[in-house]
Design an enzyme around this catalytic site. Structure first.
Site, PDB file in Angstrom:
ATOM      1  N   ASP A 173       0.833  -1.203   0.000  1.00 37.53           N
ATOM      2  CA  ASP A 173       0.000   0.000   0.000  1.00 37.53           C
ATOM      3  C   ASP A 173       0.869   1.257   0.000  1.00 37.53           C
ATOM      4  O   ASP A 173       0.660   2.173  -0.803  1.00 37.53           O
ATOM      5  CB  ASP A 173      -0.898   0.025   1.245  1.00 37.53           C
TER       6      ASP A 173
ATOM      7  N   GLU B 218      -5.557   7.196  -0.044  1.00 40.34           N
ATOM      8  CA  GLU B 218      -6.046   6.505   1.148  1.00 40.34           C
ATOM      9  C   GLU B 218      -5.048   6.538   2.298  1.00 40.34           C
ATOM     10  O   GLU B 218      -5.430   6.666   3.457  1.00 40.34           O
ATOM     11  CB  GLU B 218      -6.389   5.044   0.835  1.00 40.34           C
TER      12      GLU B 218
ATOM     13  N   ASP C 155      -6.382   4.741  -4.599  1.00 41.74           N
ATOM     14  CA  ASP C 155      -6.343   3.634  -3.639  1.00 41.74           C
ATOM     15  C   ASP C 155      -5.213   2.715  -4.085  1.00 41.74           C
ATOM     16  O   ASP C 155      -5.339   1.987  -5.069  1.00 41.74           O
ATOM     17  CB  ASP C 155      -7.664   2.874  -3.617  1.00 41.74           C
TER      18      ASP C 155
ATOM     19  N   ILE D 165      -3.830  -0.030  -2.883  1.00 34.84           N
ATOM     20  CA  ILE D 165      -4.282  -1.425  -2.912  1.00 34.84           C
ATOM     21  C   ILE D 165      -5.703  -1.451  -2.375  1.00 34.84           C
ATOM     22  O   ILE D 165      -5.937  -1.329  -1.174  1.00 34.84           O
ATOM     23  CB  ILE D 165      -3.389  -2.373  -2.082  1.00 34.84           C
ATOM     24  N   ASP D 166      -6.654  -1.579  -3.276  1.00 32.35           N
ATOM     25  CA  ASP D 166      -8.039  -1.750  -2.869  1.00 32.35           C
ATOM     26  C   ASP D 166      -8.262  -3.245  -2.666  1.00 32.35           C
ATOM     27  O   ASP D 166      -7.942  -4.051  -3.536  1.00 32.35           O
ATOM     28  CB  ASP D 166      -8.965  -1.213  -3.957  1.00 32.35           C
TER      29      ASP D 166
ATOM     30  N   THR E  90      -7.196  -4.829   0.495  1.00 33.04           N
ATOM     31  CA  THR E  90      -5.973  -5.275   1.166  1.00 33.04           C
ATOM     32  C   THR E  90      -6.164  -6.637   1.830  1.00 33.04           C
ATOM     33  O   THR E  90      -5.243  -7.456   1.869  1.00 33.04           O
ATOM     34  CB  THR E  90      -5.503  -4.234   2.204  1.00 33.04           C
TER      35      THR E  90
ATOM     36  N   ASP F 272     -12.496   4.215  -3.249  1.00 37.63           N
ATOM     37  CA  ASP F 272     -12.969   2.833  -3.382  1.00 37.63           C
ATOM     38  C   ASP F 272     -13.887   2.639  -4.587  1.00 37.63           C
ATOM     39  O   ASP F 272     -14.273   1.505  -4.886  1.00 37.63           O
ATOM     40  CB  ASP F 272     -13.732   2.398  -2.117  1.00 37.63           C
TER      41      ASP F 272
END
Length: 353
Positions: free
Chosen positions: A46, A69, A134, A136-137, A139, A293
């Site tokens: 991330d 994020e 984002d 890493i959407d 996670t 998101d």
């Protein structure tokens, strides 16, 4: 040239490069996982992906704001994780020197890395240009070995103009059979880059470690009837009400099991016709969806010919800051299905009140 051609190219290359870093971390046993204040996990992937993407945006579009994020506060004192993030960034490059030069914004040291991560602190709003990111959407999906996505969207005066999703664990083949264990499908090359520009359609192409590949136009498909439709929903029950979704499927006469997967991979999957309906139903009246998101996925589905609204049938409002505070939930479907799906959603949810 198409509008936002440079933005689309930079965003696509930046997401592609960031996915290389996330894939490397994905295959590591130790991912440097921490828990944020809301108890959600954050990893080396991330932080590293956010730093790389923001560096590219700041180099190419220095006046643009970024709604990201993550922030770097927890890395200030955690020297071990910080060092791991820095090592991941240093070892991540596209093999195309010209593409790397085009992205620019190389990160010189750990302090520059922290500054890049923290540059995603914009509050967004209704005026001007900003990027919703984002890194890493999904996670939790990333940690369990499932689906995740690297997500980036450009919003201008409240309209999503560019959207890019990097989905490393989805099959490249747009015709691949659609199931919850699609990550493990044998005989399929994996790694897809979805992209869209408002008013100019949506595409998919294979992710690579080089320059961009040739994109292919994608289109949502319309099943012969609602009974033949395939539902797509979140894995996590605290993200969307599985019980309500089952009741909606029953009301619509859908008998196929829903396909559950993490992240905005769901948006990409229905946009290319692998699934037909995506629902994200509120589990709390107080919860506000985060714009990062949904922004990229919303545009990609719309440009692939789908209709996407909240549970009241309203367009999602990206002018309200870092959250979709004026909307509840997501109802995304092919044009010929959306009205019936929305009606069923409202009937099931109204019956609970």
């Amino acid at each position: 040239m198409a509008p936002y051609a440079k933005e689309l190219r930079v965003a696509s290359l930046a997401v592609q490069r960031a996915t290389l870093l996330t894939q490397r971390v994905f295959h590591e046993k130790v991912k440097g996982t921490e828990l944020k204040s809301d108890k959600s996990p954050v990893t080396i992937g991330d932080y590293g992906a956010q730093a790389l993407i923001i560096a590219a945006i700041r180099h190419n579009f220095p006046d643009d704001a970024i709604v990201g994020e993550e922030d770097s506060s927890s890395l200030q004192d955690n020297t071990d994780i910080r060092s791991q993030v820095w090592n991941a960034i240093k070892s991540t490059r596209l093999s195309s020197e010209s593409a790397e030069k085009e992205l620019g914004g190389s990160i010189k040291n750990e302090q520059a890395m922290l500054a890049a991560i923290s540059a995603g602190s914009s509050t967004g709003g209704s005026k001007g240009r900003f990027w919703a990111l984002d890194p890493i959407d999904g996670t939790k999906g990333f940690l369990r070995g499932g689906q995740y996505a690297v997500c980036l969207a450009l919003i201008v005066d409240g309209e999503i103009e560019v959207g890019v999703l990097g989905c490393p664990n989805l099959p490249v083949d747009d015709q691949a059979s659609f199931s919850a264990d699609i990550s493990d499908a044998e005989g399929h090359q994996r790694g897809v880059l979805f992209a869209a520009v408002r008013g100019h359609g949506a595409t998919s192409q294979a992710l690579s470690d080089d320059d961009l590949k040739q994109p292919k136009a994608i289109q949502m498909k319309s099943p012969p009837s609602l009974a033949d439709a395939t539902f797509c929903e979140s894995v996590e029950a605290d993200h969307s009400s599985h019980g309500d979704q089952a009741a909606i499927a029953n009301k619509l006469g859908i008998t196929k099991p829903s396909v559950r997967m993490d992240s905005q991979s769901k948006y990409g999957s229905i946009a290319r016709g692998a699934g037909d309906i995506y629902l994200r139903l509120p589990v709390s009246q107080s919860y506000e969806e985060k714009i990062w998101d949904h922004a990229a996925g919303v545009l990609i589905v719309a440009e692939a010919g789908g209709i996407i609204t909240d549970i009241k049938g309203k367009k999602h409002d990206f002018t309200q800051g870092r959250t979709l505070k004026k909307n509840k939930g997501v109802v995304a479907a092919a044009k010929n299905l959306h009205a019936d799906v929305l009606k069923a959603v409202q009937e099931v949810l109204d019956a609970k009140q």
